[in-house]
Scaffold this motif. Structure first.
Motif, PDB file in Angstrom:
ATOM      1  N   GLU A 170       0.751  -1.356  -0.120  1.00 25.08           N
ATOM      2  CA  GLU A 170      -0.025  -0.143  -0.018  1.00 25.08           C
ATOM      3  C   GLU A 170       0.745   0.594  -0.139  1.00 25.08           C
ATOM      4  O   GLU A 170       0.468   2.106   0.089  1.00 25.08           O
ATOM      5  CB  GLU A 170      -0.790  -0.091   0.960  1.00 25.08           C
ATOM      6  CG  GLU A 170      -2.125  -1.192   1.267  1.00 25.08           C
ATOM      7  CD  GLU A 170      -2.892  -1.038   2.324  1.00 25.08           C
ATOM      8  OE1 GLU A 170      -2.572  -0.321   3.531  1.00 25.08           O
ATOM      9  OE2 GLU A 170      -3.466  -2.018   3.329  1.00 25.08           O
ATOM     10  N   GLY A 171       2.101   1.257   0.145  1.00 24.73           N
ATOM     11  CA  GLY A 171       3.152   2.233  -0.015  1.00 24.73           C
ATOM     12  C   GLY A 171       3.894   2.910   1.307  1.00 24.73           C
ATOM     13  O   GLY A 171       3.971   3.697   1.937  1.00 24.73           O
ATOM     14  N   LYS A 172       2.467   2.095   2.593  1.00 22.74           N
ATOM     15  CA  LYS A 172       3.326   2.293   3.772  1.00 22.74           C
ATOM     16  C   LYS A 172       4.927   1.986   3.758  1.00 22.74           C
ATOM     17  O   LYS A 172       5.458   0.721   3.323  1.00 22.74           O
ATOM     18  CB  LYS A 172       2.443   1.447   4.689  1.00 22.74           C
ATOM     19  CG  LYS A 172       0.947   2.144   5.227  1.00 22.74           C
ATOM     20  CD  LYS A 172       0.380   1.486   5.681  1.00 22.74           C
ATOM     21  CE  LYS A 172      -1.251   1.865   6.635  1.00 22.74           C
ATOM     22  NZ  LYS A 172      -1.900   1.615   7.727  1.00 22.74           N
ATOM     23  N   THR A 173       4.592   2.757   4.641  1.00 20.78           N
ATOM     24  CA  THR A 173       7.188   2.282   5.566  1.00 20.78           C
ATOM     25  C   THR A 173       7.157   2.379   7.160  1.00 20.78           C
ATOM     26  O   THR A 173       6.220   3.445   7.714  1.00 20.78           O
ATOM     27  CB  THR A 173       7.773   3.516   4.608  1.00 20.78           C
ATOM     28  OG1 THR A 173       7.531   4.885   4.650  1.00 20.78           O
ATOM     29  CG2 THR A 173       7.629   3.561   3.137  1.00 20.78           C
ATOM     30  N   ILE A 174       8.188   2.543   7.190  1.00 19.31           N
ATOM     31  CA  ILE A 174       7.949   1.997   8.624  1.00 19.31           C
ATOM     32  C   ILE A 174       9.614   3.754   8.659  1.00 19.31           C
ATOM     33  O   ILE A 174      10.537   3.682   8.859  1.00 19.31           O
ATOM     34  CB  ILE A 174       9.023   1.040   9.326  1.00 19.31           C
ATOM     35  CG1 ILE A 174       8.037   0.033   8.943  1.00 19.31           C
ATOM     36  CG2 ILE A 174       9.422   0.956  10.393  1.00 19.31           C
ATOM     37  CD1 ILE A 174       9.222  -1.436   9.614  1.00 19.31           C
ATOM     38  N   SER A 175       8.424   4.542   9.834  1.00 16.66           N
ATOM     39  CA  SER A 175       9.443   5.724   9.759  1.00 16.66           C
ATOM     40  C   SER A 175      10.226   5.719  11.167  1.00 16.66           C
ATOM     41  O   SER A 175      11.100   6.423  11.305  1.00 16.66           O
ATOM     42  CB  SER A 175       8.627   6.546   9.356  1.00 16.66           C
ATOM     43  OG  SER A 175       7.186   6.841  10.648  1.00 16.66           O
ATOM     44  N   LYS A 228      15.732   5.952  11.159  1.00 13.23           N
ATOM     45  CA  LYS A 228      17.488   5.627  11.610  1.00 13.23           C
ATOM     46  C   LYS A 228      17.964   4.294  11.409  1.00 13.23           C
ATOM     47  O   LYS A 228      16.643   3.480  12.267  1.00 13.23           O
ATOM     48  CB  LYS A 228      17.987   6.437  12.229  1.00 13.23           C
ATOM     49  CG  LYS A 228      18.419   7.726  11.953  1.00 13.23           C
ATOM     50  CD  LYS A 228      18.763   8.594  13.562  1.00 13.23           C
ATOM     51  CE  LYS A 228      19.188  10.038  13.432  1.00 13.23           C
ATOM     52  NZ  LYS A 228      19.643  10.737  14.229  1.00 13.23           N
ATOM     53  N   LYS A 229      18.411   3.483  11.228  1.00 17.14           N
ATOM     54  CA  LYS A 229      18.604   1.936  11.685  1.00 17.14           C
ATOM     55  C   LYS A 229      20.130   1.797  11.398  1.00 17.14           C
ATOM     56  O   LYS A 229      21.418   2.263  10.693  1.00 17.14           O
ATOM     57  CB  LYS A 229      18.009   1.332  10.315  1.00 17.14           C
ATOM     58  CG  LYS A 229      18.390   1.905   8.326  1.00 17.14           C
ATOM     59  CD  LYS A 229      17.615   1.821   7.665  1.00 17.14           C
ATOM     60  CE  LYS A 229      17.884   2.509   5.830  1.00 17.14           C
ATOM     61  NZ  LYS A 229      16.716   1.659   5.213  1.00 17.14           N
TER      62      LYS A 229
END
Length: 422
Positions: free
Chosen positions: A268-273, A303-304
């Protein structure tokens, strides 16, 4: 038996309705009395206990009372007679408090930790104690279907795991100013699902240990189909008292469905911000580390850091991303070939899974076979993941059950916490 079970369920339903109306917590003594009656009639570990395949607690139930109730449920369900008190404690949800005192009963930060499929909260106790030492209020969750008997995974659904996760976060937010989430395997997937499915989640960061973004099997998609007519993928002796050795196909199917739910959010285009910290082995035979790398590259926008255990530490796994920290997992002096899925969160001095622990994982080999007997008894056995290459070369190995770099991993956690504060 069916009539007794129906009567008990009706009593529980009536109790829950009355308690919800009065907005008070469950009366432990009456519920436990009913549990003891039913469990005395249903001692087969491959059958449902009848009380641990759904999450039915009122959301206002204080977390410490939830821990108390589930501890008593587990005590009633477990079949062991020796060392039972310790075994119950290992399988129960937990609360660890930091040394610092709360202000107006609110701690400065807290984290909810969620275990994986067929596991127990024990897999996150060491990590939980470490977070507590760094000032976190720590809640360790017990997922429905776990900690009691393997049969409780016969009909559980991932929706019940999601309900438990939402309950844990609701209670954590009541008692901590900043909230974080962490999980092992399926528990990590539940943490990601929580963030993706809740716009106002308030989560400040995720700590994911061997996350299940994809099952490492080409036929994983068949699990939901096969589980409709077959109950078990493996039936073993269940001597590992903090993890089911017998596994239901339904359990695997529910994890697969949960993964697909997370995938749908990405589609759906969601990301983990929010910031994301990951630890995993590239040789993981349970879930696909390559999929985790893909998710980190494409769907994590905050950040990751990815601590990646590999026998090729010189390899560039992330290109220009520069978020992967490789660690050499080939340790010949310790007779360690590489790192499996199950070892990541366990310290080397763990009394159960550690170097000198009382359990050795030899489930790859058939029960009673010469290979399993050798695996269980050979003091010089090599340890690692049960990859085709390892089996072909060494024939018999034990699956590594602890992380030799546990302390170093914890230092990376602190390093990451310092990064996300900037």
């Amino acid at each position: 038996m069916r009539r007794r079970m129906t009567a008990v369920r009706l009593i529980i339903i009536v109790l829950e309705e009355k308690l919800m109306k009065r907005k008070i917590v469950i009366t432990v003594s009456l519920v436990i009395s009913l549990l003891v009656i039913v469990y005395a009639q249903n001692t087969n570990r491959l059958k449902e206990s009848g009380f641990n395949n759904a999450f039915t607690l009122p959301p206002e139930t204080p977390y410490e009372q939830y821990v108390e109730l589930m501890t008593k449920v587990i005590a009633a369900a477990r079949l062991e007679t020796d060392n039972k008190e310790a075994i119950v404690a290992m399988n129960s949800p937990f609360v660890y408090k930091p040394a610092e005192k709360p202000v107006n009963n609110i701690y400065s930060k807290g984290i909810l930790l969620i275990h994986g499929l067929s596991d127990s909260p024990y897999f996150l106790q060491a990590i939980g104690k470490y977070f507590a030492s760094k000032g976190f209020l720590v809640y360790g969750l017990l997922l429905p279907g776990h900690g009691t008997v393997p049969g409780d995974l016969l009909k559980v659904t991932y929706d019940e795991w999601i309900k438990a996760t939402h309950y844990g976060m609701l209670q954590l937010k009541k008692n901590a100013q900043e909230v974080y989430m962490g999980g092992f395997s399926t528990g990590a997937t539940l943490s990601v699902n929580y963030v993706l499915s809740n716009t106002n989640h308030d989560v400040k960061g995720l700590f994911l240990f061997a996350p299940a973004f994809a099952i490492n099997s080409s036929v994983a998609w068949l699990a939901p189909i096969v589980s409709t007519f077959k109950d078990w993928t493996d039936i073993d002796d269940d001597v590992d008292y903090t993890k089911y050795q017998s596994l239901t196909l339904n359990g695997a199917a529910q994890t697969y469905k949960l993964i697909k739910k997370v995938d749908s959010y990405f589609e759906e285009g969601k990301t983990i911000s929010v910031p994301v910290f990951v630890v995993q082995s590239i040789d993981d035979e349970t879930v696909k580390a390559e999929r985790t790398l893909y998710v980190m590259k494409n769907y994590v926008t905050g950040k990751k850091m990815f601590v990646l255990y590999t026998t090729q530490p010189e390899k560039d796994y992330d290109g220009e991303g520069n978020f992967v920290v490789t660690v050499n997992s080939f340790l010949p002096k310790e007779k360690i070939l590489n790192f499996p899925h199950i070892c990541v969160t366990i310290p080397p001095d763990d009394p159960h899974y550690g170097r000198n622990g009382d359990y050795r994982n030899c489930l790859y080999y058939k029960q009673g076979s010469p290979e399993r007997n050798k695996c269980l008894t050979d003091p010089n056995i090599w340890k690692g993941e049960t990859t085709a290459e390892n089996i072909e070369k060494y024939k018999v190995i034990a699956r590594l059950t602890y992380n030799p770099y546990f302390d170093e991993m914890c230092q990376k956690i602190v390093e990451f916490l310092n990064i996300i504060k900037k």
